[in-house]
Motif scaffolding. Structure first.
Motif, PDB file in Angstrom:
ATOM      1  N   UNK A  18       0.854  -1.159   0.043  1.00 56.26           N
ATOM      2  CA  UNK A  18      -0.044   0.092   0.048  1.00 56.26           C
ATOM      3  C   UNK A  18       0.952   1.232  -0.023  1.00 56.26           C
ATOM      4  N   UNK A  19       1.772   1.316   0.539  1.00 54.04           N
ATOM      5  CA  UNK A  19       2.654   2.569   0.933  1.00 54.04           C
ATOM      6  C   UNK A  19       3.860   2.378   0.002  1.00 54.04           C
ATOM      7  N   UNK A  20       3.840   1.419  -0.942  1.00 52.55           N
ATOM      8  CA  UNK A  20       4.707   1.270  -2.247  1.00 52.55           C
ATOM      9  C   UNK A  20       6.434   1.217  -1.677  1.00 52.55           C
ATOM     10  N   UNK A  21       6.419   0.697  -0.555  1.00 49.02           N
ATOM     11  CA  UNK A  21       7.797   0.560  -0.010  1.00 49.02           C
ATOM     12  C   UNK A  21       7.784  -1.256   0.401  1.00 49.02           C
ATOM     13  N   UNK A  22       8.942  -1.619   0.347  1.00 43.86           N
ATOM     14  CA  UNK A  22       9.294  -2.861   0.651  1.00 43.86           C
ATOM     15  C   UNK A  22       9.065  -3.259   2.107  1.00 43.86           C
ATOM     16  N   UNK A  23       9.357  -4.617   2.369  1.00 43.51           N
ATOM     17  CA  UNK A  23       9.539  -5.063   3.668  1.00 43.51           C
ATOM     18  C   UNK A  23      10.484  -4.825   4.321  1.00 43.51           C
ATOM     19  N   UNK A  24      11.724  -4.490   3.713  1.00 49.58           N
ATOM     20  CA  UNK A  24      12.927  -4.132   4.371  1.00 49.58           C
ATOM     21  C   UNK A  24      12.684  -2.927   5.031  1.00 49.58           C
ATOM     22  N   UNK A  25      12.190  -1.832   4.181  1.00 51.62           N
ATOM     23  CA  UNK A  25      12.099  -0.574   4.595  1.00 51.62           C
ATOM     24  C   UNK A  25      11.029  -0.393   5.789  1.00 51.62           C
ATOM     25  N   UNK A  26      10.105  -1.259   5.806  1.00 45.93           N
ATOM     26  CA  UNK A  26       9.252  -1.127   6.894  1.00 45.93           C
ATOM     27  C   UNK A  26       9.692  -1.615   8.201  1.00 45.93           C
ATOM     28  N   UNK A  27      10.561  -2.550   8.244  1.00 40.45           N
ATOM     29  CA  UNK A  27      11.453  -3.032   9.376  1.00 40.45           C
ATOM     30  C   UNK A  27      12.373  -2.066   9.782  1.00 40.45           C
ATOM     31  N   UNK A  28      13.087  -1.330   8.892  1.00 41.54           N
ATOM     32  CA  UNK A  28      13.775  -0.257   9.268  1.00 41.54           C
ATOM     33  C   UNK A  28      13.068   0.965  10.098  1.00 41.54           C
ATOM     34  N   UNK A  29      12.035   1.355   9.399  1.00 39.87           N
ATOM     35  CA  UNK A  29      11.232   2.357  10.013  1.00 39.87           C
ATOM     36  C   UNK A  29      10.762   1.764  11.390  1.00 39.87           C
ATOM     37  N   UNK A  30      10.285   0.432  11.451  1.00 38.78           N
ATOM     38  CA  UNK A  30       9.957  -0.091  12.930  1.00 38.78           C
ATOM     39  C   UNK A  30      11.048   0.043  13.882  1.00 38.78           C
ATOM     40  N   UNK A  31      12.439  -0.272  13.321  1.00 39.40           N
ATOM     41  CA  UNK A  31      13.440  -0.221  14.291  1.00 39.40           C
ATOM     42  C   UNK A  31      14.051   1.359  14.585  1.00 39.40           C
ATOM     43  N   UNK A  32      13.930   2.129  13.662  1.00 35.77           N
ATOM     44  CA  UNK A  32      14.086   3.662  14.117  1.00 35.77           C
ATOM     45  C   UNK A  32      13.110   4.111  15.178  1.00 35.77           C
ATOM     46  N   UNK A  33      11.702   3.504  14.988  1.00 38.18           N
ATOM     47  CA  UNK A  33      10.867   4.169  15.752  1.00 38.18           C
ATOM     48  C   UNK A  33      11.108   3.644  17.318  1.00 38.18           C
ATOM     49  N   UNK A  34      11.550   2.256  17.275  1.00 38.81           N
ATOM     50  CA  UNK A  34      11.949   1.691  18.588  1.00 38.81           C
ATOM     51  C   UNK A  34      13.115   2.222  19.184  1.00 38.81           C
ATOM     52  N   UNK A  35      14.142   2.807  18.324  1.00 39.77           N
ATOM     53  CA  UNK A  35      15.041   3.478  19.053  1.00 39.77           C
ATOM     54  C   UNK A  35      14.901   5.020  19.447  1.00 39.77           C
ATOM     55  N   UNK A  36      14.041   5.398  18.973  1.00 37.96           N
ATOM     56  CA  UNK A  36      13.614   6.936  19.167  1.00 37.96           C
ATOM     57  C   UNK A  36      12.620   6.894  20.420  1.00 37.96           C
ATOM     58  N   UNK A  37      11.640   6.206  20.538  1.00 46.20           N
ATOM     59  CA  UNK A  37      10.725   6.049  21.573  1.00 46.20           C
ATOM     60  C   UNK A  37      10.880   5.030  22.311  1.00 46.20           C
TER      61      UNK A  37
END
Length: 96
Positions: free
Chosen positions: A7-26
């Protein structure tokens, strides 16, 4: 997860990277609170959108009703004029 990535036109690795950054920040303990806040924000946005839609529909319905009344008044006036013309032309025909 795959549907979200498509739906977001991004791959699974990009989603995992975004989740990783979210965990690191918050932090892992703040993620549920952030998700809850995002959910409330999206709900309020959806409610506001639905309210605007219903207001537009209500206004359109009221305006259509007004136009219907105007149209009905015009039809009545046309009928009156038509009857008067028929009465006038009928009296002319009788005089000839």
């Amino acid at each position: 997860m795959k549907l979200l990535a498509i739906f977001l036109f991004i791959g699974t690795t990009e989603v995992m990277f975004i989740l990783f950054i979210a965990v690191m920040v918050f932090g892992a303990d703040k993620i549920p609170e952030v998700a809850k806040g995002l959910g409330k924000g999206m709900r309020s946005l959806r409610d506001a959108t639905n309210e605007v839609k219903s207001e537009i529909k209500k206004t359109a319905t009221e305006k259509q009703h007004i136009e219907t009344n105007v149209t009905q008044d015009i039809k009545e006036e046309i009928t009156k004029v038509k009857d008067e013309i028929e009465d006038f032309s009928g009296s002319i025909k009788r005089e000839q």
